[in-house]
Enzyme design. Sequence first.
Site, PDB file in Angstrom:
ATOM      1  N   THR A 146    -103.780 -72.139 -60.176  1.00  0.00           N
ATOM      2  CA  THR A 146    -105.117 -72.069 -59.568  1.00  0.00           C
ATOM      3  C   THR A 146    -106.177 -72.790 -60.385  1.00  0.00           C
ATOM      4  O   THR A 146    -107.132 -73.328 -59.831  1.00  0.00           O
ATOM      5  CB  THR A 146    -105.516 -70.585 -59.396  1.00  0.00           C
TER       6      THR A 146
ATOM      7  N   THR B 277    -101.038 -68.213 -62.701  1.00  0.00           N
ATOM      8  CA  THR B 277    -100.965 -66.852 -63.249  1.00  0.00           C
ATOM      9  C   THR B 277     -99.762 -66.058 -62.726  1.00  0.00           C
ATOM     10  O   THR B 277     -99.324 -65.115 -63.376  1.00  0.00           O
ATOM     11  CB  THR B 277    -102.247 -66.063 -62.923  1.00  0.00           C
TER      12      THR B 277
ATOM     13  N   TYR C   7     -82.491 -37.425 -70.073  1.00  0.00           N
ATOM     14  CA  TYR C   7     -81.891 -36.871 -68.857  1.00  0.00           C
ATOM     15  C   TYR C   7     -80.454 -37.358 -68.686  1.00  0.00           C
ATOM     16  O   TYR C   7     -80.109 -38.456 -69.124  1.00  0.00           O
ATOM     17  CB  TYR C   7     -82.686 -37.311 -67.620  1.00  0.00           C
TER      18      TYR C   7
HETATM   19  N1  ASP Z   1    -100.504 -68.979 -57.061  1.00  0.00           N
HETATM   20  C1  ASP Z   1    -101.151 -69.338 -58.287  1.00  0.00           C
HETATM   21  C2  ASP Z   1    -100.095 -69.720 -59.309  1.00  0.00           C
HETATM   22  O1  ASP Z   1     -99.491 -68.868 -59.890  1.00  0.00           O
HETATM   23  C3  ASP Z   1    -102.007 -68.224 -58.769  1.00  0.00           C
HETATM   24  C4  ASP Z   1    -102.823 -68.515 -59.997  1.00  0.00           C
HETATM   25  O2  ASP Z   1    -102.652 -69.498 -60.693  1.00  0.00           O
HETATM   26  O3  ASP Z   1    -103.725 -67.699 -60.269  1.00  0.00           O
HETATM   27  O4  ASP Z   1     -99.867 -70.877 -59.503  1.00  0.00           O
END
Ligand code: ASP
Length: 331
Positions: free
Chosen positions: A13, A86, A278
């Site tokens: 992005t 991201t 557990y």
């Molecule tokens: N879709 C984007 C990516 O991961 C989202 C981002 O960069 O915030 O390339």
Amino acid sequence: MSKKILIINTGGTLSAVMKKNGLIPGLSIHDMQKELQMVSGDTDIEIEDFCSLDSANIFPEDWSALARRISDCRNDYDGIVVIHGTDTLAYTSSMLSFMLRNIGIPVVITGSQLSITDPVADAMENCRCAIHMAASQIPGVFVAFNRKVMLGCRASKVRSLSFDAFESINYPNIATISSLGMKIDTAAVPDRTGIFKLTDTYSDKVCMIKMFPGIHRNFIESIAELGYKGLYIEAYGIGGMPFVKHDFIGALEKLIKGGMTVVVGTQCRYEGTKMDVYETGKRAIEIGALEAHDMTGEAALTKLMWILGMTDDITEIRDYYSINIAGEMKL
Ligand code: ASP
């Protein structure tokens, strides 16, 4: 003397432009040069494009190529910044932490929730933080986002829209920026445990599943038939899995006996596994499953891919998996 920093662009992005099918990473690093220069302070930046991909399109071969590029030029720069989407950033930062184990310079990965062309974006602030961390002379692989710096193998994307998209899981932030400037928590920086070694290999025969009530053992039996060598399971709570109505743990035992490495982690974001509490966890340990402890899912998965890329020897795999490589696991 000003620090020499290389900025490598992979897309995401931060470099996005709107096209008729939606946002795509359309800016090259040269289109962003003016903005990067503005936040570079007194560092001397060089820029290059590696690829221009939405990070959903980043694959393990890109991690290897990126690790090689960083390794090749690590002696020419004081630090390296990687611009990345991201969505899969934490997988990349985790894998680079392993592939670039004991790197002698800071490698800082960043991205943003809005394009650098947007006047209200977080992009320039994140680049500013990343460039300053890259000039810090603190070696290691880090993520810089929203005025904080996290260890690459501890970062995870926890919010899909907010600027505060990343958190350091089960581990303190390495640095934070406030009105007091950038404050580095040196006690949180892992010790370098040896000399730098690039290991750019990985296994693509690793998969990951999330436990859910109703999961059928047939499903994991088919994983072995498909030729997978490693399986990372996001189990319940502190590492529980079913064995009463459907003997999922029994099915896992067969996989492990057939040579598959099985790692059990948790669906809970914080605090990790504790499988000796557990019966639903203890049984899995008894049949030879490995425990992810306090690792993030991204680190647990990429660590398995990385180790299985180096060795097929069961003892070596277990030994490697249970030691802390880059700060990903508290023992
Ligand atoms: N879709 C984007 C990516 O991961 C989202 C981002 O960069 O915030 O390339």
